[in-house]
Design a protein around this motif. Sequence first.
Motif, short mmCIF file in Angstrom:
data_model
loop_
_atom_site.label_atom_id
_atom_site.label_comp_id
_atom_site.label_asym_id
_atom_site.label_seq_id
_atom_site.Cartn_x
_atom_site.Cartn_y
_atom_site.Cartn_z
N VAL A 102 1.14 13.68 -7.28
CA VAL A 102 2.17 14.34 -6.47
C VAL A 102 3.30 13.36 -6.12
CG1 VAL A 102 2.64 15.26 -4.15
CG2 VAL A 102 0.74 16.17 -5.49
N LEU A 103 2.92 12.16 -5.72
CA LEU A 103 3.94 11.18 -5.35
C LEU A 103 4.83 10.83 -6.54
CD1 LEU A 103 2.36 8.60 -2.89
CD2 LEU A 103 3.81 10.56 -2.41
N HIS A 163 -6.15 31.51 -4.20
CA HIS A 163 -5.39 30.40 -3.62
C HIS A 163 -5.60 29.16 -4.48
CE1 HIS A 163 -4.09 27.16 -1.13
NE2 HIS A 163 -5.27 26.88 -0.65
N THR A 164 -4.52 28.67 -5.06
CA THR A 164 -4.58 27.43 -5.83
C THR A 164 -3.81 26.34 -5.11
OG1 THR A 164 -2.73 28.29 -7.13
CG2 THR A 164 -4.94 28.45 -8.10
N HIS A 165 -4.04 25.13 -5.58
CA HIS A 165 -3.53 23.97 -4.85
C HIS A 165 -3.10 22.95 -5.90
CE1 HIS A 165 -4.29 21.52 -0.95
NE2 HIS A 165 -3.46 20.84 -1.71
N SER A 166 -2.02 23.26 -6.58
CA SER A 166 -1.60 22.44 -7.71
C SER A 166 -0.63 21.34 -7.28
CB SER A 166 -0.93 23.32 -8.76
OG SER A 166 0.35 23.71 -8.29
N VAL A 167 -0.44 20.40 -8.18
CA VAL A 167 0.59 19.37 -7.98
C VAL A 167 1.96 20.03 -7.84
CG1 VAL A 167 1.82 17.51 -9.16
CG2 VAL A 167 -0.68 17.50 -9.08
N TRP A 168 2.22 21.04 -8.65
CA TRP A 168 3.54 21.67 -8.67
C TRP A 168 3.87 22.34 -7.34
CZ3 TRP A 168 5.01 19.26 -12.69
CH2 TRP A 168 4.14 19.06 -13.76
N SER A 169 2.91 23.10 -6.80
CA SER A 169 3.17 23.79 -5.54
C SER A 169 3.25 22.81 -4.39
CB SER A 169 2.09 24.85 -5.29
OG SER A 169 0.82 24.26 -5.14
N THR A 170 2.49 21.72 -4.47
CA THR A 170 2.53 20.72 -3.41
C THR A 170 3.90 20.03 -3.39
OG1 THR A 170 0.16 20.38 -3.67
CG2 THR A 170 1.37 18.67 -2.48
N VAL A 171 4.38 19.67 -4.56
CA VAL A 171 5.69 19.00 -4.65
C VAL A 171 6.80 19.94 -4.16
CG1 VAL A 171 7.42 18.11 -6.27
CG2 VAL A 171 5.02 17.43 -6.50
N GLY A 183 0.83 -1.20 0.00
CA GLY A 183 0.00 0.00 0.00
C GLY A 183 0.86 1.25 0.00
N ILE A 184 0.18 2.37 0.04
CA ILE A 184 0.86 3.66 -0.01
C ILE A 184 0.37 4.51 1.16
CG2 ILE A 184 1.14 5.77 -1.37
CD1 ILE A 184 0.48 4.01 -3.86
N ALA A 185 1.31 5.10 1.89
CA ALA A 185 0.94 5.99 2.99
C ALA A 185 0.95 7.43 2.49
CB ALA A 185 1.93 5.83 4.13
N LEU A 186 -0.14 8.13 2.75
CA LEU A 186 -0.27 9.54 2.36
C LEU A 186 -0.38 10.35 3.65
CD1 LEU A 186 -2.96 8.89 -0.37
CD2 LEU A 186 -0.60 9.57 -0.83
N GLU A 187 0.54 11.27 3.87
CA GLU A 187 0.56 11.99 5.15
C GLU A 187 1.15 13.38 4.95
OE1 GLU A 187 2.59 9.78 8.15
OE2 GLU A 187 1.93 11.09 9.78
N GLY A 188 0.58 14.35 5.64
CA GLY A 188 1.14 15.70 5.63
C GLY A 188 0.55 16.63 4.59
N TYR A 189 -0.30 16.12 3.74
CA TYR A 189 -0.85 16.91 2.64
C TYR A 189 -2.17 17.57 3.04
CZ TYR A 189 2.53 14.35 -0.19
OH TYR A 189 3.68 13.80 -0.70
N GLU A 190 -2.27 18.86 2.82
CA GLU A 190 -3.53 19.56 3.06
C GLU A 190 -4.68 18.92 2.29
OE1 GLU A 190 -4.11 21.99 5.14
OE2 GLU A 190 -6.06 22.75 4.49
#
Lengths: 230, 230, 230, 230
Positions: free
Chosen positions: B220-221, C119-127, B137-144
């Motif tokens: 993202v990952l 306020h945006t929430h993109s893959v790029w800003s998250t990474v 599996g994959i752990a997803l943590e810390g992401y808004e």
Amino acid sequence: MKKTRRSGNRRNSLKANSRKSPSGTRFAEAATRLAEIGKGFHARGWVLGTSGNFSAVISREPLRLAITSTGLDKGSLALEQFLEMDEAANVVRGEGRPSAEALLHLAIVRGVDAGAVLHTHSVWSTVLSGSHASQGGIALEGYEMLKGLEGVGTHKHREWLPILENSQDMVELGDRVSKTLRASPGIHGFLLREHGLYTWGAGLQQAKRHVEILEFLMEVLVRSGAAQSA
Amino acid sequence: MKKTRRSGNRRNSLKANSRKSPSGTRFAEAATRLAEIGKGFHARGWVLGTSGNFSAVISREPLRLAITSTGLDKGSLALEQFLEMDEAANVVRGEGRPSAEALLHLAIVRGVDAGAVLHTHSVWSTVLSGSHASQGGIALEGYEMLKGLEGVGTHKHREWLPILENSQDMVELGDRVSKTLRASPGIHGFLLREHGLYTWGAGLQQAKRHVEILEFLMEVLVRSGAAQSA
Amino acid sequence: MKKTRRSGNRRNSLKANSRKSPSGTRFAEAATRLAEIGKGFHARGWVLGTSGNFSAVISREPLRLAITSTGLDKGSLALEQFLEMDEAANVVRGEGRPSAEALLHLAIVRGVDAGAVLHTHSVWSTVLSGSHASQGGIALEGYEMLKGLEGVGTHKHREWLPILENSQDMVELGDRVSKTLRASPGIHGFLLREHGLYTWGAGLQQAKRHVEILEFLMEVLVRSGAAQSA
Amino acid sequence: MKKTRRSGNRRNSLKANSRKSPSGTRFAEAATRLAEIGKGFHARGWVLGTSGNFSAVISREPLRLAITSTGLDKGSLALEQFLEMDEAANVVRGEGRPSAEALLHLAIVRGVDAGAVLHTHSVWSTVLSGSHASQGGIALEGYEMLKGLEGVGTHKHREWLPILENSQDMVELGDRVSKTLRASPGIHGFLLREHGLYTWGAGLQQAKRHVEILEFLMEVLVRSGAAQSA
């Protein structure tokens, strides 16, 4: 494509009749559907520039294909930009030259009895057909998406996607395509090196499905790092 | 799906009534909304080929689901391509076979009391479910973004996204899905290896939100390099 | 957001007047424009799930903002899903709660005298906000695209994009935002770690431009390998 | 752009006549087509912010170009946001200033006798023009897509895409562009470092095709790992 010369008179009379006859209706329907497919593929970036070409068989006896003219923007094809072509790549309806790759379409229609042939030219196929050229092809195995290929019933299926060296000699390349189809029965497509994907189906819906599946799997491979490690 | 045989007469009479009855209205509304969702997901490349399938509960007593027929282009679903299915995967409205994975939809509806189940098949989930299969599996943590999952109130939440081995035996796979839901209470989705994502919600809006969130986090990952370092 | 409680009567009377008064017209215009922006951003994948939130100042004296309600799909916002909020985050028009991050919008409007906050929430800003968190921010320099930021006249400009630790305590986070704006005068945006981008402008057009520019530059950094080497 | 001042009276009278005269018709047609192209490029992310600019020659004797005004969203251009410019970058129709880069458009029109000039500003060109700046350009060879460039007949063609250092001094940069065009006859475009692509064609259709081809090939290079290994 020197075979495509014919008299303007014959062309015009054919054109005048193109909507009334049953074959004219089949031609117009195929062209309309191919234009829709082109628009969708262009939006995805699979046929940028004037790349890509599409055909559909509209008669078997005698063999007739609706096919895109050469050098067009595949995102905005109009009915008058399609040609009807016979088994020797002669144009029998419409104006303009067929795509330079018309002979490949004919080789595929004959080789696997396809009802439609779609050629896309995506970033993914360009990258992978370059990185894997020395291996002669790409093996796709273990993906559920493979089940969408006609006749495949399990993700454990191993699909071989041959890579052929690119060429501008369509007679020679057409021969290699025919040989590849004989040598690898059951394949659903092949790549031309740093050029793109050819796939097909019994009809347009199936061929479109095969494009989506094979483009998807190539994107998966590139994003998994396959292009760097090949 | 041998359970789906039934008489043509019964089917026709059901169909004739499908729009007039309250359940017919609910069925049509669910199908319309599922078709819209499918169109959007197809545009994003999350249900290419004929991949993906969608369902919505339209009645609890007795249990009835609106669900996509098998083998369709999810980008252009029509009302007549949806089926109504009972708790034993029998078709009680519409023509055609339900998706082969109908048993998974039923396992989820029963296991977590979901009102809608959406299955997507993206490049991101295919890549990650392959690279992380050995970890289960994959752990997803810390992401808004996790806060968008129903019941999650902080980015510090740790979401576990189990990966199940893929299978063509839907009875066996359905059992493993049920066991996974019991063993991991509170999860919002799971992956089938090199196949895709299943997620759900109390209703379609919530399930769609969960698809967007989980697909986003998988992208993202992959873009953070997770697929290469797994 | 406990300050948002108010009587149903007052709300209803406000709503009835919302289109007739000059402020109602400004509110409706801002909401219409914000909904358009949301639709475009959603299509690009910058506000998936229910992420992102948008506001526009519609009055300075007294301070009034049109702002998105919390928990909505930003790709299909309707006029009735916007609220008018005063300087203390009280809702003075419309129904529902403002976004939990309303206090950040107010901190920005006050701190830099902005007319719109996006306020945006993109893959790029998250990474990137994850990979560069330990560095406290991201330096952007040498890119022609920087010239699109208000007041920047050359690609040699060095833009500092601070990264703030994420938090669910909006009062505390709002204070940190205010301090960041004072400590880094002239910045055009900031990131919340593994959460997303806040940017602003004198008006909506400028704020939208800043989103496009900063999202573009973050994509450039990720594709240049910045996320892996940070 | 100090040359662009002229009397309001002259401007207004020109505007009143813009649709009736043959040159007004050509101007309006070019502007309409450029706006369509801008919308498509914006959707692909090639002209975000206010980046990019477009022009088309509408008269040779005297030289007249339709060109975008400066500082606009290229995704929603209106007819009144285009200018007509003479051979000295004076505005002779419409209101506003031409793009700061108008001198580059003129240098290209003169240097290669182009009928249309398109400047895009994509992630791909920004990444590659940075990673390859020290090499002075990018060699593109072996790709079938090259055949879509005007005058290229085989994938074995080697296309050289020069990279010029970016500058805010348009007179100086215009001179370097002219020198580059003389030094590298037969090229189809060039990059400005961390800025973007300039390409052109005999007409707008050809120029648009060249954009799609060169952007495609740059994306191929980045996805093949070229940005990391440069």
